[in-house]
Design an enzyme around this catalytic site. Structure first.
Site, short mmCIF file in Angstrom:
data_model
loop_
_atom_site.label_atom_id
_atom_site.label_comp_id
_atom_site.label_asym_id
_atom_site.label_seq_id
_atom_site.Cartn_x
_atom_site.Cartn_y
_atom_site.Cartn_z
N GLU A 141 0.83 -1.21 0.00
CA GLU A 141 0.00 0.00 0.00
C GLU A 141 0.87 1.26 0.00
O GLU A 141 1.52 1.56 1.01
CB GLU A 141 -0.90 0.02 1.24
CG GLU A 141 -1.77 1.26 1.32
CD GLU A 141 -2.50 1.41 2.66
OE1 GLU A 141 -1.91 1.09 3.71
OE2 GLU A 141 -3.67 1.83 2.64
N ASP A 176 -5.59 2.62 -1.63
CA ASP A 176 -6.31 3.43 -0.65
C ASP A 176 -6.61 4.78 -1.31
O ASP A 176 -5.70 5.57 -1.58
CB ASP A 176 -5.44 3.59 0.60
CG ASP A 176 -6.18 4.28 1.74
OD1 ASP A 176 -6.95 5.23 1.46
OD2 ASP A 176 -5.97 3.88 2.90
N GLN A 202 -9.41 0.82 -0.27
CA GLN A 202 -9.88 1.44 0.98
C GLN A 202 -10.38 2.85 0.66
O GLN A 202 -9.93 3.46 -0.32
CB GLN A 202 -8.75 1.50 2.02
CG GLN A 202 -8.38 0.11 2.53
CD GLN A 202 -7.17 0.14 3.45
OE1 GLN A 202 -6.21 0.86 3.20
NE2 GLN A 202 -7.21 -0.67 4.50
N GLU A 238 -11.90 2.78 5.85
CA GLU A 238 -10.80 3.14 6.75
C GLU A 238 -10.85 4.64 7.04
O GLU A 238 -10.01 5.41 6.58
CB GLU A 238 -9.47 2.74 6.12
CG GLU A 238 -8.32 2.75 7.12
CD GLU A 238 -7.01 2.32 6.50
OE1 GLU A 238 -6.76 2.61 5.32
OE2 GLU A 238 -6.21 1.70 7.23
O1 LIG Z 1 -3.89 3.58 5.12
C1 LIG Z 1 -3.43 3.18 6.19
O2 LIG Z 1 -2.97 3.95 7.01
C2 LIG Z 1 -3.53 1.71 6.49
O3 LIG Z 1 -4.16 1.04 5.46
C3 LIG Z 1 -2.33 0.98 6.90
O4 LIG Z 1 -2.25 -0.19 6.71
C4 LIG Z 1 -1.17 1.62 7.59
O5 LIG Z 1 -1.45 2.49 8.57
MG LIG Z 2 -5.07 2.31 4.03
#
Ligand SMILES: O=C(O)[C@@H](O)C(=O)CO
Ligand SMILES: [Mg+2]
Length: 259
Positions: A141, A176, A202, A238
């Site tokens: 990510e 994300d 996300q 999230e």
């Molecule tokens: O976006 C984020 O912060 C989370 O998906 C993660 O895994 C790390 O903090």
């Molecule tokens: Mg995230």
């Protein structure tokens, strides 16, 4: 139908961690994700998932010393043995919870510092191969530098190139929307183009990381796009609720989605 997963590290924090599972199910969610399960026995989490008929969409592999500011160890010097042990720990939880995808955090280290990129690549390859033996995907990510200053994986082109170059079938991108918008924008086009390597999505509003449709993006439009792209994975919610988790869930009902 889109599949939304409640992120229990950010949502339902009005409840204790284990009670968040029931609260999410009562609110209509059929899946959950969270950062880390490791403070609780795997059986305790498995029991909550089972009791509330929830699917475990995702969680993160152990991140090193989170309280001390570490955000993963994959690219850090001298941490490969710890990384290897952490893969085994994560596997125990994945098997107990049925999770089919795990996020590996890279760590706070300058990508251009000597050895960092090759350490990361070694760790990613090792973890992906280990998880692959159990039918589990490894996710990378990209995280924006404002939320996580100094984080190794702080842009999309690097993540995309690495995933393509390593060519590991279970290595995928965690997209994300919050981070993407802050880093690069161009969210819709990027989702469409990167769809073949996306393993998890996300969502949160930008810039405040609250409920969808409360920031600068038209998240309803993005959800429709994901449907049209036949995205079959989960969308992790999230975000930090603005005024209580339940009070902020109207967007989800408006989305008319499978929760
Ligand atoms: O976006 C984020 O912060 C989370 O998906 C993660 O895994 C790390 O903090
Ligand atoms: Mg995230």
């Amino acid at each position: 139908m889109l599949k939304f997963a409640a992120n229990l590290s950010m949502m339902f924090t009005e409840w204790t961690f284990l009670d968040r599972f029931g609260a999410a199910a009562d609110a209509g969610f059929q899946a959950v994700e969270y950062l880390f399960p490791y403070e609780h026995p795997p059986e305790a989490i498995a029991a909550r998932l089972q009791r509330h008929r929830l699917t475990q969409a995702l969680f993160n592999m152990p991140p090193g010393d989170w309280a001390a500011g570490e955000r993963g160890v994959a690219a850090l010097p001298g941490r490969l043995e710890e990384l290897k042990a952490s893969v085994q720990t994560a596997l125990v939880y994945a098997q107990a919870t049925g999770a089919k995808r795990l996020h590996l955090m890279a760590g706070i280290v300058n990508r251009d510092s000597p050895g960092a990129a090759s350490r990361y690549e070694t760790a990613v390859t090792y973890a992906a191969e280990q998880l692959g033996e159990h039918g589990i995907e490894l996710l990378l990510e990209p995280i924006n530098a404002r939320s996580m200053p100094g984080y190794f994986l702080n842009d999309y082109p690097y993540a995309e190139a690495l995933i393509q170059r390593l060519g590991l079938t279970n290595l995928r991108l965690q997209f994300d929307i919050f981070h993407r918008q802050i880093m690069h924008g161009d969210v819709s086009a990027a989702l469409a183009r990167l769809m073949p390597i996306i393993g998890h999505v996300q969502v949160a509003s930008v810039p405040l990381r609250n409920e969808p449709n409360t920031g600068e993006l038209n998240d309803s439009h993005i959800f429709r796009m994901l449907e049209n792209l036949n995205y079959g994975g989960f969308i992790g919610c999230e975000y930090n609720p603005r005024a209580g988790t339940l009070a902020g869930l109207r967007w989800l009902h408006d989305a008319g989605a499978e929760q």
